[in-house]
Design an enzyme around this catalytic site. Structure first.
Site, PDB file in Angstrom:
ATOM      1  N   ASP A 288      39.147  82.333   6.458  1.00  0.00           N
ATOM      2  CA  ASP A 288      40.287  81.726   7.119  1.00  0.00           C
ATOM      3  C   ASP A 288      41.048  80.884   6.111  1.00  0.00           C
ATOM      4  O   ASP A 288      40.457  80.342   5.202  1.00  0.00           O
ATOM      5  CB  ASP A 288      39.782  80.783   8.214  1.00  0.00           C
ATOM      6  CG  ASP A 288      39.849  81.441   9.565  1.00  0.00           C
ATOM      7  OD1 ASP A 288      40.183  82.630   9.621  1.00  0.00           O
ATOM      8  OD2 ASP A 288      39.567  80.744  10.544  1.00  0.00           O
ATOM      9  N   PHE A 373      48.142  75.889  23.123  1.00  0.00           N
ATOM     10  CA  PHE A 373      48.272  76.763  21.958  1.00  0.00           C
ATOM     11  C   PHE A 373      47.208  77.866  22.005  1.00  0.00           C
ATOM     12  O   PHE A 373      46.069  77.621  22.372  1.00  0.00           O
ATOM     13  CB  PHE A 373      48.085  75.959  20.673  1.00  0.00           C
ATOM     14  CG  PHE A 373      47.944  76.830  19.458  1.00  0.00           C
ATOM     15  CD1 PHE A 373      49.036  77.534  18.966  1.00  0.00           C
ATOM     16  CD2 PHE A 373      46.713  76.985  18.837  1.00  0.00           C
ATOM     17  CE1 PHE A 373      48.906  78.366  17.868  1.00  0.00           C
ATOM     18  CE2 PHE A 373      46.577  77.818  17.736  1.00  0.00           C
ATOM     19  CZ  PHE A 373      47.675  78.504  17.255  1.00  0.00           C
ATOM     20  N   THR A 376      46.874  83.903  19.814  1.00  0.00           N
ATOM     21  CA  THR A 376      47.559  85.150  20.136  1.00  0.00           C
ATOM     22  C   THR A 376      49.055  84.924  20.338  1.00  0.00           C
ATOM     23  O   THR A 376      49.884  85.651  19.797  1.00  0.00           O
ATOM     24  CB  THR A 376      46.945  85.777  21.393  1.00  0.00           C
ATOM     25  OG1 THR A 376      45.536  85.769  21.254  1.00  0.00           O
ATOM     26  CG2 THR A 376      47.429  87.205  21.588  1.00  0.00           C
ATOM     27  N   LYS A 392      57.094  75.126  20.927  1.00  0.00           N
ATOM     28  CA  LYS A 392      57.035  75.008  19.467  1.00  0.00           C
ATOM     29  C   LYS A 392      56.007  76.024  18.975  1.00  0.00           C
ATOM     30  O   LYS A 392      55.064  76.363  19.711  1.00  0.00           O
ATOM     31  CB  LYS A 392      56.625  73.594  19.052  1.00  0.00           C
ATOM     32  CG  LYS A 392      55.190  73.219  19.402  1.00  0.00           C
ATOM     33  CD  LYS A 392      54.813  71.890  18.767  1.00  0.00           C
ATOM     34  CE  LYS A 392      53.300  71.686  18.721  1.00  0.00           C
ATOM     35  NZ  LYS A 392      52.682  71.427  20.022  1.00  0.00           N
ATOM     36  N   ASP A 524      37.003  83.812  17.188  1.00  0.00           N
ATOM     37  CA  ASP A 524      36.395  84.478  16.035  1.00  0.00           C
ATOM     38  C   ASP A 524      35.188  85.316  16.427  1.00  0.00           C
ATOM     39  O   ASP A 524      34.684  86.095  15.619  1.00  0.00           O
ATOM     40  CB  ASP A 524      35.938  83.439  14.992  1.00  0.00           C
ATOM     41  CG  ASP A 524      37.106  82.696  14.386  1.00  0.00           C
ATOM     42  OD1 ASP A 524      38.149  83.337  14.168  1.00  0.00           O
ATOM     43  OD2 ASP A 524      36.980  81.485  14.145  1.00  0.00           O
TER      44      ASP A 524
END
Ligand code: ATP
Ligand code: K
Ligand code: MG
EC number: 7.2.2.6
Length: 685
Positions: A288, A373, A376, A392, A524
């Protein structure tokens, strides 16, 4: 010191049980030989046959000792874990809401228990109510408390850890005896150790060699009988033991245990030996960006406004002007629990004088709806009760949202986004939409994150090991390219969704290549499960921990580099000692056979370069050398061969040379020296 030696010796004897030895076929054959020669020595006693019997038993015991020493290191760790597992009482919630006190060992899946400050959490589970700080030092050795709360990515708690503050309700998720600590104990004790695929393949090879030598030795006898010189069975057994690969057969299990142990020393728990081995063969490493390559506390540093003047740059004193960038950024981040969201609230109130007095709770009570948030959608925001929506997020995601509403993206926004991205920053575009009107972009939040020092060097090390590093990020391609360039990774994948990660892993695996991956979120989990080596952070969700095959108690994503090194060292150690063992046996062949049959075939005298004292002395010396070499190599098996980052081919070449040539020479010197001593024994000179 003497205590450990005695304990090891005790276990070495305990392991003489044939049911245990059966797992190591080569050593099992030596055990059968020991029993046989002891019987023969009892019937027809001689210094020679008793000496052979004695040293064959020593061979089996040394093999057992190697395993016992390897296991001993884990036992100390298991003892401290057991202390953490001490019997607890649980305050279980009954269906009627009343509490009852039950022993922790009686809890089953689905039970709800109350844990207050100062109390030990009685079992593994998820926090379903409340927030608390928890001391996890019992399992991590790390004294800093961690926060565990219901909902989100930090809800998993481990039995045996202690609540330091507040009160939580935990829903139990494991059966008694199957908890994380139970599994850790079994793991470090080696109780659950299964043979890995490579170990099984090697065991089959060693067993095949053993059978070949068994047939060879048995075929010698008719030949010897025909020539009028039948060999005593003791000699044949001794010859067989010298020829079969006892060295690697004795050390194989210790090498595997020591590899797992080296991981435990670094606070990594491998759920299977297979994963450790796979780590040694990994050819692609997926990392990551945020939090792994960078520090991960991506912080808002600047708000850059665009537009028609109503969205002015600067103070919005009354705090109700949702059409100004600072206020919109603030409102959309009030309920955003990500580090990014929190830093936007900080920045807006401290640098842009936004009224910070409003709380998410009050907004929700008034009818506002927060949009969390997600990796995807790549955006977050809020729908206010008056019909104003604020979003945002990533530029591409916001472009979609704005264009869908009939709005458009001013070119000034694109310029700002590109400028921030090119510097390695993350731009978050902020837009509002009033009812059915087209959405309007207010400006851009500049999120900054810093590449961790030393990354370039670490990736350079990986490259020398022949491993390709790929950075995956949800960020846009420009930012990704900037950070990838700075960190020195080989490749990157930008704007990656969890599905993209999974697809990338599958593609990498197609050619039979092994892929390692590290992660912590529920997002993950599929990728962690698909990767050959999936390292989950201990701080992560239980879904991630279940999906991966390793857990890093320190939650340090760059730990993967060490995991790969340990895996490689394990494979190289095993390869080196196998090479040494087989080279040794071949050398012994040439050392012993001429000595044994020289009276039979005088022509062999030419091969008898070692000039050993007598055929019997030669046999006994070879058996003693064969036993002592196991003892001598235990430290190497436990510590692992010296390892330097290099490609697999280069390493193989070096090891074949060192351990192959060494393995051929060692017996000639060793047996000669032992022969000088043995020849002093009565009847063997
Ligand atoms: N709290 C947030 N609200 C809105 N958008 C966000 C938020 N956090 C991140 N984003 C946007 O979503 C994108 C994807 O974020 P995500 O966390 O999935 O990936 P990342 O952190 O950039 O990369 P990594 O895979 O290394 O974690 C970010 O690049 C950013 O543009
Ligand atoms: K041998
Ligand atoms: Mg992220």
């Amino acid at each position: 010191m003497t205590g450990t030696v005695l304990a090891t010796a005790g276990q070495a004897f305990a392991k003489l049980n044939p049911r245990h030895l059966w797992r190591a076929p080569v050593i099992f054959v030596v055990w059968v030989g020991s029993v046989l020669t002891t019987g023969l020595a009892a019937v027809e006693p001689s210094v020679f046959s008793w000496s052979i019997a004695f040293w064959l038993w020593a061979t089996v015991l040394f093999a057992n000792a190697a395993e016992a020493v390897a296991e001993g290191r884990g036992k100390a760790q298991a003892a401290s874990l057991r202390a953490a597992k001490r019997e607890t009482t649980a305050r279980r919630l009954r269906a009627d809401g009343e509490e009852e006190t039950v022993p922790g060992s009686e809890l089953t899946i689905g039970d709800r228990v109350v844990v207050d400050a100062g109390q030990v959490i009685p079992g593994d589970g998820e926090v379903v109510e409340g927030v608390a700080t928890v001391d996890e030092s019992a399992i991590t050795g790390e004294s800093a408390p961690v926060i565990r709360e219901s909902g989100g990515d930090r809800s998993a708690v481990t039995g045996g850890t202690t609540v330091l503050s507040d009160r939580i309700v935990v829903q139990i998720t494991t059966m008694p005896g199957e908890s994380f600590i139970d599994r850790m104990i079994a793991l470090v004790e080696g109780a659950q150790r299964q043979k890995t695929p490579n170990e099984i393949a090697l065991t089959i090879l060693l067993t095949t060699l053993t059978i070949v030598f068994l047939v060879t030795v048995m075929a010698l006898q008719p030949l010897a009988v025909y020539s009028g010189q039948a060999q005593p069975v003791v000699v044949l057994v001794a010859l067989l033991v010298c020829l079969i690969p006892t060295t690697i057969g004795a050390l194989l299990s210790a090498i595997g245990i020591a590899g797992m142990d080296r991981l435990v020393q670094r606070n990594v728990l491998a759920m299977s030996g297979r994963a450790v081995e796979a780590a040694g063969d990994v050819s692609t490493l997926l990392l990551d960006k945020t939090g792994t390559i960078t520090f991960g506390n991506r912080r808002a540093t600047e708000l850059l406004s665009v537009g028609d003047g109503s969205a002015g740059d600067g103070a919005v004193g009354d705090g109700t002007d949702v059409h100004a960038l600072p206020d919109a950024a603030y409102l959309s981040s009030l309920a955003d629990s990500t580090p990014e969201g929190k830093s936007i609230v900080d920045l807006a109130t401290t640098e842009y004088a936004v009224n910070g007095g409003r709380s998410a709770g009050v907004l929700v009570r008034d009818g506002a709806q927060f949009v969390e948030f997600s990796a995807t959608t790549r955006m977050s925001g809020v729908d206010l009760p008056d019909g104003v929506r604020i979003r945002k997020g990533a530029a591409s995601a916001l472009h979609g949202w704005v264009e869908e509403s009939g709005g458009s993206i001013p070119s000034a926004v694109r310029d700002i986004v590109d400028r921030i991205s090119a510097s390695g920053g993350t731009p978050l575009v902020v837009a509002t939409r009033h009812g059915a009107d087209p959405a309007r972009v207010l400006g851009v939040v500049h999120l900054k994150d810093v590449v961790k020092p030393g990354m370039r060097e670490r990736f350079e090390v990986l490259r020398r090991m022949g491993i390709r590093t790929v950075m995956i990020t949800g960020d846009n391609a420009l930012t990704a390219a900037a950070i990838a360039g700075e960190a020195g990774v080989d490749d990157f994948l930008a704007e990656a969704t969890p599905e993209d990660k999974l697809r990338l892993i599958r593609r990498e695996q197609e050619g039979g290549r092994l892929v390692a991956m590290t992660g912590d979120g529920t997002n993950d989990a599929p990728a962690l499960a698909q990767a050959d080596v999936g390292v989950a952070m201990n701080s992560g969700t239980s879904a991630a921990k279940e999906a991966g095959n390793m857990v890093d108690l320190d939650s340090d994503p760059t730990k993967l580099i060490e995991v790969v090194e340990i895996g490689k060292q394990l494979l190289i150690t095993r390869g080196a000692l196998t090479t040494f063992s087989i080279a040794n046996d071949i050398a012994k062949y040439f050392a012993i056979i001429p000595a044994m049959f020289v009276t039979l075939f005088p022509g062999l005298a030419a091969l008898n370069i070692m000039r050993l004292s007598s055929p019997q002395s030669a046999m006994l010396s070879a058996v003693i050398f064969n036993a002592l070499i196991i003892l001598a190599l235990i430290p190497l098996a436990l510590k692992g061969v010296h390892y330097t980052p290099a490609s697999a081919a280069a390493m193989l070449r070096r090891n074949l040379l060192v351990y192959g040539v060494g393995g051929v020479i060692a017996p000639f010197i060793g047996i000669k020296v032992i022969d000088l001593a043995v020849s002093l024994l009565p009847g063997l000179g």
